[in-house]
Scaffold this motif. Structure first.
Motif, mmCIF file in Angstrom:
data_model
loop_
_atom_site.group_PDB
_atom_site.id
_atom_site.type_symbol
_atom_site.label_atom_id
_atom_site.label_comp_id
_atom_site.label_asym_id
_atom_site.label_seq_id
_atom_site.Cartn_x
_atom_site.Cartn_y
_atom_site.Cartn_z
ATOM 1 N N ARG A 126 0.873 -1.161 0.000
ATOM 2 C CA ARG A 126 0.000 0.000 0.000
ATOM 3 C C ARG A 126 0.916 1.218 0.000
ATOM 4 N NH1 ARG A 126 -4.750 2.225 -1.579
ATOM 5 N NH2 ARG A 126 -5.336 3.976 -0.221
ATOM 6 N N PRO A 127 0.932 2.021 -1.069
ATOM 7 C CA PRO A 127 1.891 3.126 -1.170
ATOM 8 C C PRO A 127 1.582 4.261 -0.201
ATOM 9 C CG PRO A 127 0.985 2.502 -3.330
ATOM 10 C CD PRO A 127 0.131 1.863 -2.285
ATOM 11 N N PRO A 128 2.511 5.209 -0.075
ATOM 12 C CA PRO A 128 2.248 6.429 0.704
ATOM 13 C C PRO A 128 1.061 7.184 0.123
ATOM 14 C CG PRO A 128 4.576 6.234 0.184
ATOM 15 C CD PRO A 128 3.884 5.184 -0.602
ATOM 16 N N ALA A 129 0.473 8.054 0.922
ATOM 17 C CA ALA A 129 -0.757 8.741 0.525
ATOM 18 C C ALA A 129 -0.601 9.551 -0.754
ATOM 19 C CB ALA A 129 -1.245 9.642 1.662
ATOM 20 N N ASP A 130 0.543 10.261 -0.898
ATOM 21 C CA ASP A 130 0.690 11.088 -2.100
ATOM 22 C C ASP A 130 0.837 10.239 -3.349
ATOM 23 O OD1 ASP A 130 3.213 10.208 -1.377
ATOM 24 O OD2 ASP A 130 4.188 12.163 -1.588
ATOM 25 N N CYS A 132 -0.592 7.190 -3.685
ATOM 26 C CA CYS A 132 -1.950 6.677 -3.935
ATOM 27 C C CYS A 132 -2.779 7.710 -4.692
ATOM 28 C CB CYS A 132 -2.626 6.318 -2.622
ATOM 29 S SG CYS A 132 -2.007 4.816 -1.831
ATOM 30 N N ALA A 133 -2.677 8.953 -4.265
ATOM 31 C CA ALA A 133 -3.435 10.015 -4.928
ATOM 32 C C ALA A 133 -2.969 10.190 -6.362
ATOM 33 C CB ALA A 133 -3.291 11.317 -4.151
ATOM 34 N N ALA A 134 -1.652 10.124 -6.584
ATOM 35 C CA ALA A 134 -1.113 10.315 -7.926
ATOM 36 C C ALA A 134 -1.551 9.204 -8.864
ATOM 37 C CB ALA A 134 0.410 10.383 -7.865
ATOM 38 N N LEU A 135 -1.627 7.981 -8.351
ATOM 39 C CA LEU A 135 -2.024 6.847 -9.176
ATOM 40 C C LEU A 135 -3.535 6.647 -9.225
ATOM 41 C CD1 LEU A 135 0.684 4.180 -8.198
ATOM 42 C CD2 LEU A 135 0.567 5.540 -10.301
ATOM 43 N N GLY A 136 -4.263 7.417 -8.433
ATOM 44 C CA GLY A 136 -5.713 7.283 -8.414
ATOM 45 C C GLY A 136 -6.183 6.001 -7.765
ATOM 46 N N LEU A 137 -5.442 5.509 -6.768
ATOM 47 C CA LEU A 137 -5.811 4.264 -6.088
ATOM 48 C C LEU A 137 -6.884 4.534 -5.050
ATOM 49 C CD1 LEU A 137 -2.291 2.649 -5.468
ATOM 50 C CD2 LEU A 137 -3.803 2.389 -7.448
ATOM 51 N N SER A 138 -7.854 3.674 -5.009
ATOM 52 C CA SER A 138 -8.914 3.788 -4.012
ATOM 53 C C SER A 138 -8.476 3.113 -2.725
ATOM 54 C CB SER A 138 -10.208 3.149 -4.530
ATOM 55 O OG SER A 138 -9.993 1.774 -4.818
ATOM 56 N N PRO A 237 -2.352 7.540 -15.292
ATOM 57 C CA PRO A 237 -1.094 7.362 -14.553
ATOM 58 C C PRO A 237 -0.712 5.888 -14.496
ATOM 59 C CG PRO A 237 -2.906 7.721 -13.015
ATOM 60 C CD PRO A 237 -3.482 7.894 -14.400
ATOM 61 N N VAL A 238 0.517 5.594 -14.876
ATOM 62 C CA VAL A 238 0.963 4.199 -14.902
ATOM 63 C C VAL A 238 2.168 3.964 -13.997
ATOM 64 C CG1 VAL A 238 0.038 3.681 -17.183
ATOM 65 C CG2 VAL A 238 2.339 4.671 -16.970
ATOM 66 N N GLU A 239 2.766 5.033 -13.526
ATOM 67 C CA GLU A 239 3.938 4.888 -12.666
ATOM 68 C C GLU A 239 4.079 6.126 -11.781
ATOM 69 O OE1 GLU A 239 8.212 3.506 -13.906
ATOM 70 O OE2 GLU A 239 8.165 5.702 -14.043
ATOM 71 N N ALA A 240 4.396 5.906 -10.522
ATOM 72 C CA ALA A 240 4.719 6.998 -9.599
ATOM 73 C C ALA A 240 5.999 6.606 -8.876
ATOM 74 C CB ALA A 240 3.598 7.243 -8.605
ATOM 75 N N THR A 241 6.996 7.470 -8.972
ATOM 76 C CA THR A 241 8.303 7.153 -8.409
ATOM 77 C C THR A 241 8.732 8.227 -7.428
ATOM 78 O OG1 THR A 241 8.998 5.974 -10.413
ATOM 79 C CG2 THR A 241 10.733 6.722 -8.938
#
Length: 259
Positions: A126-130, A132-138, A237-241
């Motif tokens: 489960r990624p960090p909050a920012d 998650c927001a960048a990837l649009g994860l619910s 969005p397909v990647e957040a680094t």
């Protein structure tokens, strides 16, 4: 010429040797003291800063610990040849050519450096909050994390944590614990998600414990934290680094052309 720094200066609560190191660090990073240049002698620094020999030596030791200067017998203290690297983020977005290494490695090698990446972890998290927001994860959605450390000439320079929506990465080489030839930009293009847009958010922060240890930092100097979001067609969005590097050793270079 900088004004002398004295112990009675109440506008800066740092110790005198820390303030002296800060002034010299700025001159190194701005190029006033160029790579290979010899720093002023101890006597000159004592006069400039109205400081004792011991205080000057403590200031110089800080810069040595930060890998900005080196002391050589008979040559005094000189600025390291590779005291600061300039990173051009735009150079890393496009997929590498067929059969070529990850662009970060090839770009670093252009300057005669030996670049290396070490893959530390691949996991569903489960990624960090920012992120998650960048990837649009619910809520409850996970991503595949690829965690690596990048090194130049044997020294760790950047901690990289890349996240990919689990639905996209599942069953692909992204989820395998092995390096991807050409890097993930090339693989994403092969999977039908070619990088179309990259957006960076850069901030300066005090390093976390993990970052401090991974980058072998000498103190709590700020690190540069970049959150890069890569979008494919239809701005998906397909990647957040999250990339973290020592702020006193690296600068980011962005180029903009008028419309």
């Amino acid at each position: 010429m900088s004004m002398p720094v004295t112990d009675t200066d109440t506008s800066d609560r740092r110790s005198l040797h820390e303030r002296i190191a800060a002034d010299l660090r700025d001159e190194i990073m701005s190029g006033d003291l160029a790579p290979g240049a010899r720093l002023p002698s101890t006597a000159q620094l004592k006069a400039r800063f109205d400081a004792s020999n011991a205080t000057i030596q403590k200031a110089l030791q800080i810069l040595k610990d930060e890998r900005l200067v080196v002391g050589r017998a008979g040559a005094g203290v000189t600025v390291r040849e590779h005291r600061q690297q300039t990173v051009r983020p735009a150079a890393f977005m496009a997929p590498a050519d067929a059969g070529q290494p990850y662009r970060w490695l090839s770009e670093a090698s252009k300057h005669g450096n030996l670049a290396h990446s070490t893959l530390l972890e691949v996991a569903e998290v489960r990624p960090p909050a920012d992120v998650c927001a960048a990837l649009g994860l619910s809520d409850g959605e996970t991503a595949v994390l690829r965690h690596q450390v990048l090194s130049i000439d044997g020294e760790p320079v950047e901690v990289v944590k890349s996240y990919y929506p689990f639905a996209l990465a599942r069953g692909t080489a992204i989820a395998d614990r092995r390096k991807i030839r050409g890097g993930t930009p090339a693989l994403l293009a092969e999977l039908g998600f070619p990088p179309r847009l990259s957006v960076d958010r850069v901030s300066a922060r005090v390093p976390t414990q993990e970052q401090y240890q991974a980058l072998n930092l000498p103190s709590d100097l700020p690190v540069l934290r970049t959150l890069r979001v890569v979008y494919t067609d239809d701005r998906r969005p397909v990647e957040a680094t999250v990339m973290v590097k020592a702020g006193h050793l690296y600068e980011l270079r962005y180029e903009f052309a008028p419309d």
